[in-house]
Motif scaffolding. Structure first.
Motif, mmCIF file in Angstrom:
data_model
loop_
_atom_site.group_PDB
_atom_site.id
_atom_site.type_symbol
_atom_site.label_atom_id
_atom_site.label_comp_id
_atom_site.label_asym_id
_atom_site.label_seq_id
_atom_site.Cartn_x
_atom_site.Cartn_y
_atom_site.Cartn_z
ATOM 1 N N SER A 59 0.904 -1.319 -0.052
ATOM 2 C CA SER A 59 0.005 -0.150 0.054
ATOM 3 C C SER A 59 0.991 1.338 -0.157
ATOM 4 N N ASP A 60 1.863 1.275 0.830
ATOM 5 C CA ASP A 60 3.029 2.414 0.858
ATOM 6 C C ASP A 60 3.442 2.698 -0.806
ATOM 7 N N LEU A 61 3.885 1.386 -1.189
ATOM 8 C CA LEU A 61 4.364 1.609 -2.652
ATOM 9 C C LEU A 61 3.446 2.216 -3.456
ATOM 10 N N LEU A 62 2.265 1.650 -3.417
ATOM 11 C CA LEU A 62 1.297 2.202 -4.203
ATOM 12 C C LEU A 62 0.873 3.697 -4.147
ATOM 13 N N ARG A 63 1.017 3.885 -2.940
ATOM 14 C CA ARG A 63 0.652 5.377 -2.299
ATOM 15 C C ARG A 63 1.700 6.252 -2.892
ATOM 16 N N GLN A 64 2.919 5.951 -2.933
ATOM 17 C CA GLN A 64 4.283 6.803 -3.557
ATOM 18 C C GLN A 64 4.135 6.869 -4.939
ATOM 19 N N ILE A 65 3.601 5.806 -5.532
ATOM 20 C CA ILE A 65 3.438 5.919 -6.905
ATOM 21 C C ILE A 65 2.447 6.741 -7.520
ATOM 22 N N VAL A 66 1.350 6.879 -6.634
ATOM 23 C CA VAL A 66 0.035 7.678 -6.914
ATOM 24 C C VAL A 66 0.659 8.983 -6.745
ATOM 25 N N HIS A 67 1.297 9.404 -5.848
ATOM 26 C CA HIS A 67 1.780 10.873 -5.469
ATOM 27 C C HIS A 67 2.584 11.253 -6.614
ATOM 28 N N GLU A 68 3.576 10.224 -7.046
ATOM 29 C CA GLU A 68 4.276 10.487 -8.166
ATOM 30 C C GLU A 68 3.811 10.767 -9.505
ATOM 31 N N ILE A 69 2.706 10.173 -9.659
ATOM 32 C CA ILE A 69 1.811 10.056 -11.037
ATOM 33 C C ILE A 69 0.924 11.403 -10.985
ATOM 34 N N PHE A 70 0.682 11.847 -9.610
ATOM 35 C CA PHE A 70 -0.113 13.196 -9.825
ATOM 36 C C PHE A 70 0.839 14.360 -9.687
ATOM 37 N N ASP A 71 2.104 14.471 -9.193
ATOM 38 C CA ASP A 71 3.115 15.295 -9.408
ATOM 39 C C ASP A 71 3.515 15.375 -10.846
ATOM 40 N N ASP A 72 3.753 14.357 -11.378
ATOM 41 C CA ASP A 72 4.073 14.584 -13.007
ATOM 42 C C ASP A 72 2.784 15.052 -13.647
ATOM 43 N N LEU A 73 1.622 14.815 -13.426
ATOM 44 C CA LEU A 73 0.457 15.308 -14.103
ATOM 45 C C LEU A 73 0.412 16.622 -14.020
ATOM 46 N N SER A 74 0.622 17.114 -12.610
ATOM 47 C CA SER A 74 0.611 18.520 -12.373
ATOM 48 C C SER A 74 1.371 19.405 -13.115
ATOM 49 N N MET A 75 2.869 18.916 -13.427
ATOM 50 C CA MET A 75 3.578 19.500 -14.053
ATOM 51 C C MET A 75 3.290 19.456 -15.649
ATOM 52 N N LYS A 76 2.593 18.559 -16.052
ATOM 53 C CA LYS A 76 1.975 18.432 -17.431
ATOM 54 C C LYS A 76 1.169 19.495 -17.827
ATOM 55 N N ILE A 77 0.229 19.560 -16.761
ATOM 56 C CA ILE A 77 -0.838 20.496 -16.739
ATOM 57 C C ILE A 77 -0.502 22.081 -16.598
ATOM 58 N N GLU A 78 0.639 22.258 -15.920
ATOM 59 C CA GLU A 78 1.052 23.673 -15.526
ATOM 60 C C GLU A 78 1.192 24.591 -16.739
#
Length: 184
Positions: A59-78
């Motif tokens: 769960s911790d691994l998946l949570r970190q993956i999700v945070h990384e995905i949303f950080d990347d998506l936020s950079m793509k949306i900026e």
């Protein structure tokens, strides 16, 4: 002067290998509930002890993956956020290319209510920020931001689940033509 400690390159490499192992296992249509630390470690060609150095559990691994995905998506949306013109297809294609690249993980994660809500809020926030940048009042528009966001999320979900044969460019073109008059 920054006091932030730089992460060990070996730790970065190990985390990347674990993340790629999860993507690989999920790409084989393995259910999230069937993931085990041993399967992930074997696929990553690392041991369980290394896994537990970086993560408490799956769960911790998946949570970190999700945070990384949303950080990347936020950079793509900026770049899209403060653009005053109608949504440019190139910017949308960049966003969709990211989703396409990680479509297997998105297809699994989008089934999780928390992930879907977070993605909904990211898209909604983007629409609202763009409307503010373009001085568009929501009350002027018959279609609410929630409806536009829901339909965009629906298109993205359909695309990653059933319509992946269509390119990012094609989907961006369809979204752009569909929402040209909806002030995105």
């Amino acid at each position: 002067m920054s006091t932030k400690k730089k992460e060990d390159p070996r730790a970065i490499r190990s985390k990347k290998m674990f993340k790629n192992a999860v993507f690989s296992l999920l790409a084989e249509n393995l259910e999230v509930s069937q993931l085990t630390v041993q399967k992930i470690a074997n696929r990553a060609e690392l041991n369980r002890a290394t896994f537990y150095l970086h993560y408490e559990d799956i769960s911790d691994l998946l949570r970190q993956i999700v945070h990384e995905i949303f950080d990347d998506l936020s950079m793509k949306i900026e770049p899209i956020l403060h653009e005053k013109s109608i949504l440019e297809q190139e910017q949308l294609i960049t966003f969709l290319n990211y989703i396409y690249e990680y479509r297997k993980i998105f297809a699994v994660l989008v089934e999780k209510k928390g992930f879907k809500n977070h993605l909904f809020n990211l898209i909604k926030s983007t629409i609202e920020t763009r409307r503010i940048a373009r001085n568009i009042e929501s009350t002027r528009d018959v279609v609410s931001v929630d409806i536009i966001t829901s339909s965009l999320l629906g298109i993205i979900m359909w695309w990653i689940e059933d319509g992946i044969q269509y390119s990012s460019e094609y989907i961006a073109g369809q979204i752009t033509s569909l929402y040209k008059r909806r002030h995105l």
